[in-house]
Design a protein around this motif. Structure first.
Motif, PDB file in Angstrom:
ATOM      1  N   UNK A  79       0.840  -1.195   0.054  1.00  0.00           N
ATOM      2  CA  UNK A  79       0.055   0.147  -0.006  1.00  0.00           C
ATOM      3  C   UNK A  79       0.864   1.288  -0.143  1.00  0.00           C
ATOM      4  N   UNK A  80       2.013   1.331   0.874  1.00  0.00           N
ATOM      5  CA  UNK A  80       2.699   2.608   0.793  1.00  0.00           C
ATOM      6  C   UNK A  80       3.366   2.695  -0.446  1.00  0.00           C
ATOM      7  N   UNK A 138       7.933   3.040   6.134  1.00  0.00           N
ATOM      8  CA  UNK A 138       7.709   4.131   6.508  1.00  0.00           C
ATOM      9  C   UNK A 138       8.206   5.161   5.407  1.00  0.00           C
ATOM     10  N   UNK A 139       7.974   6.367   5.424  1.00  0.00           N
ATOM     11  CA  UNK A 139       8.336   7.263   4.524  1.00  0.00           C
ATOM     12  C   UNK A 139       9.413   8.436   5.127  1.00  0.00           C
ATOM     13  N   UNK A 140      10.398   8.745   4.418  1.00  0.00           N
ATOM     14  CA  UNK A 140      11.481   9.640   4.634  1.00  0.00           C
ATOM     15  C   UNK A 140      11.670  10.630   3.631  1.00  0.00           C
ATOM     16  N   UNK A 141      11.636  11.949   3.749  1.00  0.00           N
ATOM     17  CA  UNK A 141      12.015  12.844   2.675  1.00  0.00           C
ATOM     18  C   UNK A 141      13.444  13.192   2.998  1.00  0.00           C
ATOM     19  N   UNK A 199       1.361   8.157  10.651  1.00  0.00           N
ATOM     20  CA  UNK A 199       1.280   7.034   9.644  1.00  0.00           C
ATOM     21  C   UNK A 199       0.759   7.505   8.502  1.00  0.00           C
ATOM     22  N   UNK A 200       1.324   7.092   7.312  1.00  0.00           N
ATOM     23  CA  UNK A 200       0.974   7.525   5.966  1.00  0.00           C
ATOM     24  C   UNK A 200      -0.006   6.159   5.544  1.00  0.00           C
ATOM     25  N   UNK A 201      -1.296   6.596   5.392  1.00  0.00           N
ATOM     26  CA  UNK A 201      -2.236   5.354   4.992  1.00  0.00           C
ATOM     27  C   UNK A 201      -2.777   5.872   3.608  1.00  0.00           C
ATOM     28  N   UNK A 202      -2.598   7.171   3.011  1.00  0.00           N
ATOM     29  CA  UNK A 202      -3.309   7.246   1.795  1.00  0.00           C
ATOM     30  C   UNK A 202      -2.654   8.329   1.100  1.00  0.00           C
TER      31      UNK A 202
END
Length: 375
Positions: free
Chosen positions: A184-185, A227-230, A244-247
């Motif tokens: 999903x991510x 997870x997400x990192x920039x 948390x990034x869900x969408x």
């Protein structure tokens, strides 16, 4: 060439590290900065050794090139200052991507250009036209657009993305994990990269990374996946979401908060971060040695520590009573010598007095004899 034996030649060609791959073409030397694989090296050699600008004479040739290359640039039109600039940029960036030229008739029907001449980049199943007023310098635009909109990111790719000046939004996942959370991510990142290109493509590059080992060593942190990192590759700062990034909406909101400055940047390249990096690298090196070979680690680090411990023990437990006794003895001897010297002086004074008395008696005796003779 063994650069250690021919250091003057290596210095002439600007060799700064090993291994280094260069392709010499005329008076120019091109550095290879791609992945260390056979296919990539052959692709680099074919691209740089060929013409700087390749001409596409027909639509069939255009379709062939389009299928073969994920990203390529095309100049459309006749002679112009834009073409001169295009050739100049191609001479610098040919090590990264292909440059072509064609007439407008060669382009397929779905490609429409607002004006000629024009520079177009074909990638991600579509095309984008260079606009000097919006995009600025042609070299900077080509340098930003030479990557696909979505990438499988690794350490080398991050290094190359540092030249673009973009922030890199990465989904840290496990490719072998087929759970819904990981897939999903990854889908969320891909969707934002495709559907929000017009909003973010100038400032962001999107992709995913398999595993968190590299990113943890880069950030000196322990990120749990997915997870997400920039990342800001220009100053080693990074941004983490507070939830948390869900969408897609969550990711878009997170990116917008980075753009408007409401998300605090972490890391950086300041003095404290450099000290932290030295400590972290030393710790990582020690841990890696013990993990790969515990016996070797014990020998490499245990032997010096043992020697240092013995030296410290010897310094701390040295016998200082001997020195005290010697000092006392020397003081005693000095005192005795002084007393002896004093006694000697007294004896000499007494002897002198006795001698003086004897001399006085003698003088009195001689005087008495002299008086008798006088009488």
């Amino acid at each position: 060439m063994d650069a250690t034996s021919y250091s003057s030649i290596a210095s002439e060609f600007g060799v700064r590290g090993y291994p280094t791959i260069k392709l010499l073409k005329g008076d120019l030397a091109y550095n290879y900065r791609g992945p260390r694989t056979k296919d990539d090296m052959i692709e680099f050699a074919n691209r740089v050794a060929g013409p700087l600008i390749r001409t596409l004479p027909s639509q069939k040739m255009f379709e062939h090139v389009h299928k073969r290359h994920h990203v390529f640039f095309l100049y459309v039109g006749g002679e112009s200052p834009l073409k001169e600039k295009y050739i100049e940029v191609a001479s610098e960036l040919i090590v990264y991507t292909y440059f072509f030229s064609a007439s407008e008739e060669v382009l397929p029907e779905y490609v429409t250009l607002p004006e000629l001449p024009a520079v177009v980049v074909f990638k991600d199943g579509t095309y984008f036209v260079y606009d000097e007023y919006e995009e600025g310098d042609l070299s900077s635009w080509i340098n930003r657009e030479r990557f696909q909109g979505y990438l499988n990111v690794d350490g080398f790719t991050l290094y190359e993305l540092g030249d673009t000046g973009k922030l890199v939004a990465i989904a840290i996942i496990d490719d072998k994990n087929s759970s819904a959370e990981h897939t999903r991510l990854k889908s969320v990142i891909q969707e934002v990269a495709k559907n929000y290109r017009d909003h973010f493509h100038r400032n962001f590059q999107f992709g995913h990374m398999d595993g968190n080992d590299y990113i943890n060593s880069l950030l000196m942190d322990d990120l749990t996946i997915p997870t997400v990192v920039v990342l800001n590759t220009s100053n080693q700062q990074y941004f983490l979401p507070d939830r948390r990034i869900d969408s897609t909406e969550d990711l878009v909101q997170f990116i917008n908060s980075i753009l408007d400055g409401t998300v605090e940047a972490q890391g950086g390249d300041g003095f404290l971060q450099r000290i932290k990096r030295i400590i972290y690298d030393a710790k990582s090196t020690v841990m890696s040695v013990f993990k790969s070979s515990p016996l070797l680690g014990c020998f490499l680090f245990g032997l010096p520590l043992g020697v240092i411990s013995i030296m410290c023990y010897g310094i701390c437990t040295v016998d200082t009573t001997g020195g005290v006794e010697e000092n006392d003895t020397s003081k005693k001897e000095t005192g005795d010598r002084e007393l002896t010297d004093e006694g000697s002086e007294e004896e000499r004074e007494q002897e002198n007095e006795e001698k003086s008395a004897e001399l006085s008696d003698g003088e009195h005796g001689q005087k008495h004899i002299f008086d008798k003779k006088k009488d």
